[in-house]
Design an enzyme around this catalytic site. Structure first.
Site: not given
Ligand code: SF4
Length: 342
Positions: A92, A105, A112, A116, A119, A330
């Site tokens: 994205e 962005c 990833c 987190c 997320c 996101c």
């Molecule tokens: S917020 Fe999401 S994209 Fe950013 S580092 Fe953490 S898991 Fe990865």
């Protein structure tokens, strides 16, 4: 045969290409000019190279642009684009117009590794690093490319986990032979990877944004598993050893979760750990994701939290929430697209 993309190569890499195919050294500068200063999309349009030179280049190389495959637009003018990368993956890119600014962005990875808990991209797991071509193509192939004033690396992925390709893109964006942008128009966001933050700060001049979300070790470990091995204290020690007193800025991103990280104790501890660092805190409202227990405090509580931090001497702003009606969190859009294709 899959051809290599020229777009996304640094000057030194282009010099190696022209050497390899037997073109004169000055052709590297000509090619860089076509790639990063003009708006063409094929090797055949590089008209200051001879027809023979273009034919030689085209045997093994492609120009390397690819348009987004999908887009959606919010009522507030924010747009989200999906680009296809790494075969069948989707990433994205957000376009955020705001008065005289227009920010893109960009994503730096598909999925990833950081996990987190708040997320959506983290839930996808890691699917691959984007090449400098795939990162910069989001910028160059954006329909609004010509209007862009700022770039933030805050999309999918952890940019410092893809350091080599990240640094290539920053070199292309800020070099005279590239786009010639000022580094002050670019911000890279990170969870704070100790293995690469020092190299990133030494080799680039762009702004740094660190995802903080809690000043307390235990709580941050729960929100961001990276805290187990890369503590904020160690990241702050590295930051303190670099100069952020002139044009370069460091900021801390803070997603506010109601009843979790929005107490007076948090304000006190934030002021303590950031003492001595010239910085700003950006408070971000949480974009809900499916199945998540977290919610944002209301606007009044958010404003109060901001004002209390300001009163403690930490410049704090609340980032305007954009694109709420188009799956703003996101990773939402790309997850939907990938699930559809399974
Ligand atoms: S917020 Fe999401 S994209 Fe950013 S580092 Fe953490 S898991 Fe990865």
């Amino acid at each position: 045969m899959i051809k290599e993309n020229l777009y996304g190569k640094t000057f030194n890499e282009l010099a190696a290409v022209v050497k390899r195919v037997g073109l004169p050294g000055y052709a590297a500068k000509q090619i860089a000019g076509w790639l990063y200063k003009k708006e063409i999309s094929s090797i055949d349009e590089m008209t200051n190279l001879s027809k023979q030179a273009r034919d030689i280049l085209s045997v093994d190389y492609a120009y390397g642009l690819s348009a987004p495959v999908k887009s959606s637009e919010s009522n507030d003018g924010t747009k989200k684009y999906l680009y296809k990368v790494l075969g069948e993956k989707f990433i994205e890119t957000a376009y955020i117009p705001d008065r005289d600014r227009a920010t893109i962005c960009v994503s730096s990875q598909s999925g990833c590794k950081m996990g987190c808990v708040f997320c959506m991209t983290g839930r996808q797991g890691f699917q691959g690093n984007l090449s400098s071509n795939e990162i910069l193509n989001q910028f160059r192939s954006l329909p609004e490319f010509k209007t862009l004033t700022n770039i933030v690396y805050m999309g999918m992925g952890e940019p410092l986990d893809n350091l080599v390709e990240l640094l290539k893109t920053l070199e292309i964006l800020t070099s005279d032979w590239g786009y010639g942008w000022s580094p002050t128009r670019i911000t890279v966001s990170t969870v704070g990877l100790l293995g690469s933050i020092r190299e990133f700060l030494s080799k680039s001049k762009v702004h740094l944004a660190v995802s903080l979300h809690s000043p307390f070790d235990e709580e941050r470990r729960m929100l961001m598993p990276i805290q187990r091995t890369n503590s904020v204290k160690e990241v702050l020690d590295v930051i303190k050893s670099f100069d952020f007193t002139s044009q370069r800025r460091v900021s801390f991103e803070y997603i506010l979760f109601r009843g979790l990280n929005d107490t007076p104790l948090h304000i006190k501890e934030l002021a303590r750990i950031l003492n001595g660092i010239r910085c700003r805190i950006n408070i971000i409202r949480f974009h809900a994701i499916p199945g998540s227990p977290y919610v944002s405090p209301d606007v009044k509580a958010t404003t109060e939290f901001k004002e209390k931090l300001n009163a403690k001497g930490i410049l704090t702003t609340v980032r305007a929430s954009r694109g709420e009606d188009i799956q703003a969190a996101c990773g939402m859009l790309s997850t939907i697209e990938q699930n559809k294709r399974k």
